[in-house]
Design an enzyme around this catalytic site. Structure first.
Site, mmCIF file in Angstrom:
data_model
loop_
_atom_site.group_PDB
_atom_site.id
_atom_site.type_symbol
_atom_site.label_atom_id
_atom_site.label_comp_id
_atom_site.label_asym_id
_atom_site.label_seq_id
_atom_site.Cartn_x
_atom_site.Cartn_y
_atom_site.Cartn_z
ATOM 1 N N ASN A 180 -6.845 87.119 46.351
ATOM 2 C CA ASN A 180 -6.375 85.809 46.821
ATOM 3 C C ASN A 180 -6.260 84.832 45.652
ATOM 4 O O ASN A 180 -7.049 84.870 44.692
ATOM 5 C CB ASN A 180 -7.223 85.264 47.968
ATOM 6 C CG ASN A 180 -8.709 85.275 47.742
ATOM 7 O OD1 ASN A 180 -9.219 86.049 46.956
ATOM 8 N ND2 ASN A 180 -9.408 84.402 48.428
ATOM 9 N N CYS A 239 -5.864 87.365 58.243
ATOM 10 C CA CYS A 239 -5.306 86.217 58.969
ATOM 11 C C CYS A 239 -4.056 86.640 59.746
ATOM 12 O O CYS A 239 -3.502 87.725 59.529
ATOM 13 C CB CYS A 239 -4.988 85.074 58.001
ATOM 14 S SG CYS A 239 -3.451 85.296 57.089
ATOM 15 N N CYS A 247 -0.976 87.589 57.658
ATOM 16 C CA CYS A 247 -1.098 88.890 56.979
ATOM 17 C C CYS A 247 -0.950 90.032 57.965
ATOM 18 O O CYS A 247 -0.417 91.088 57.627
ATOM 19 C CB CYS A 247 -2.425 88.979 56.229
ATOM 20 S SG CYS A 247 -2.397 88.012 54.715
ATOM 21 N N GLU A 305 -5.546 80.675 45.048
ATOM 22 C CA GLU A 305 -5.452 79.350 45.674
ATOM 23 C C GLU A 305 -4.841 78.346 44.700
ATOM 24 O O GLU A 305 -4.751 78.600 43.500
ATOM 25 C CB GLU A 305 -6.861 78.911 46.094
ATOM 26 C CG GLU A 305 -7.473 79.898 47.089
ATOM 27 C CD GLU A 305 -8.925 79.602 47.432
ATOM 28 O OE1 GLU A 305 -9.552 78.746 46.760
ATOM 29 O OE2 GLU A 305 -9.429 80.231 48.385
ATOM 30 N N GLU A 330 -4.164 90.332 50.806
ATOM 31 C CA GLU A 330 -3.278 91.318 51.437
ATOM 32 C C GLU A 330 -1.821 91.025 51.071
ATOM 33 O O GLU A 330 -1.041 91.936 50.779
ATOM 34 C CB GLU A 330 -3.431 91.275 52.966
ATOM 35 C CG GLU A 330 -4.805 91.680 53.468
ATOM 36 C CD GLU A 330 -5.761 90.501 53.606
ATOM 37 O OE1 GLU A 330 -5.691 89.550 52.791
ATOM 38 O OE2 GLU A 330 -6.580 90.530 54.535
#
Ligand code: THU
Length: 130
Positions: free
Chosen positions: A39, A83, A86, A41, A52
């Site tokens: 991930n 989520c 995803c 950010e 993902e």
């Protein structure tokens, strides 16, 4: 390298100054190649891009479009569910019976499938009236 080891390793590279929650994902495509993502950010969108989604983008960049297996790992009390966005991305590039392992850094694993993660998925057929 196993998918588990690949996901665990890439997780270390996650860029997460806002959530401090590192996630790693590794996917095997039908050629047998492994694609990884973590991930990432940013200040304007602190939820960033999921691990993902990163692994899927890495696969697409190699010219492949079919996922054969998925492994996701995070330092969470229980295996973290992907989520909603995803789940839809996984459904785009994986058949429903594709195995998805959700794991914690402590070693807990929950095994599921793409179809179980997104029952009733919107698909191309829903746009077909003929
Ligand atoms: N995150 C993922 O990368 N994958 C998941 O399956 C759940 C959440 C990330 C997005 C964000 O960087 C952080 O975890 C907290 O939501």
């Amino acid at each position: 390298m196993s998918l588990s080891d690949a996901a665990r390793a890439v997780r270390e590279n996650a860029y997460v100054p806002y959530s401090r929650f590192k996630v790693g994902a590794a996917m095997r495509s039908t050629s047998g190649a492994t694609h990884v993502g973590c991930n990432v950010e940013n200040v304007a969108y602190p939820e960033g891009t999921c691990a993902e989604a990163g692994a899927i983008a890495a696969m697409i960049a190699t010219g492949e479009t079919e996922i054969a297996e998925v492994y996701v790992i995070a330092d969470s009390p229980a295996p973290v569910p992907p989520c909603g966005g995803c789940r839809q991305k996984l459904a785009e590039f994986a058949k429903g019976d594709v195995k998805v392992t959700l794991a914690t850094t402590d070693g807990a694993e929950f095994v599921t499938t793409v179809a179980e993660l997104l029952p009733g998925a919107f698909g191309k057929d829903h746009m077909d009236r003929t």
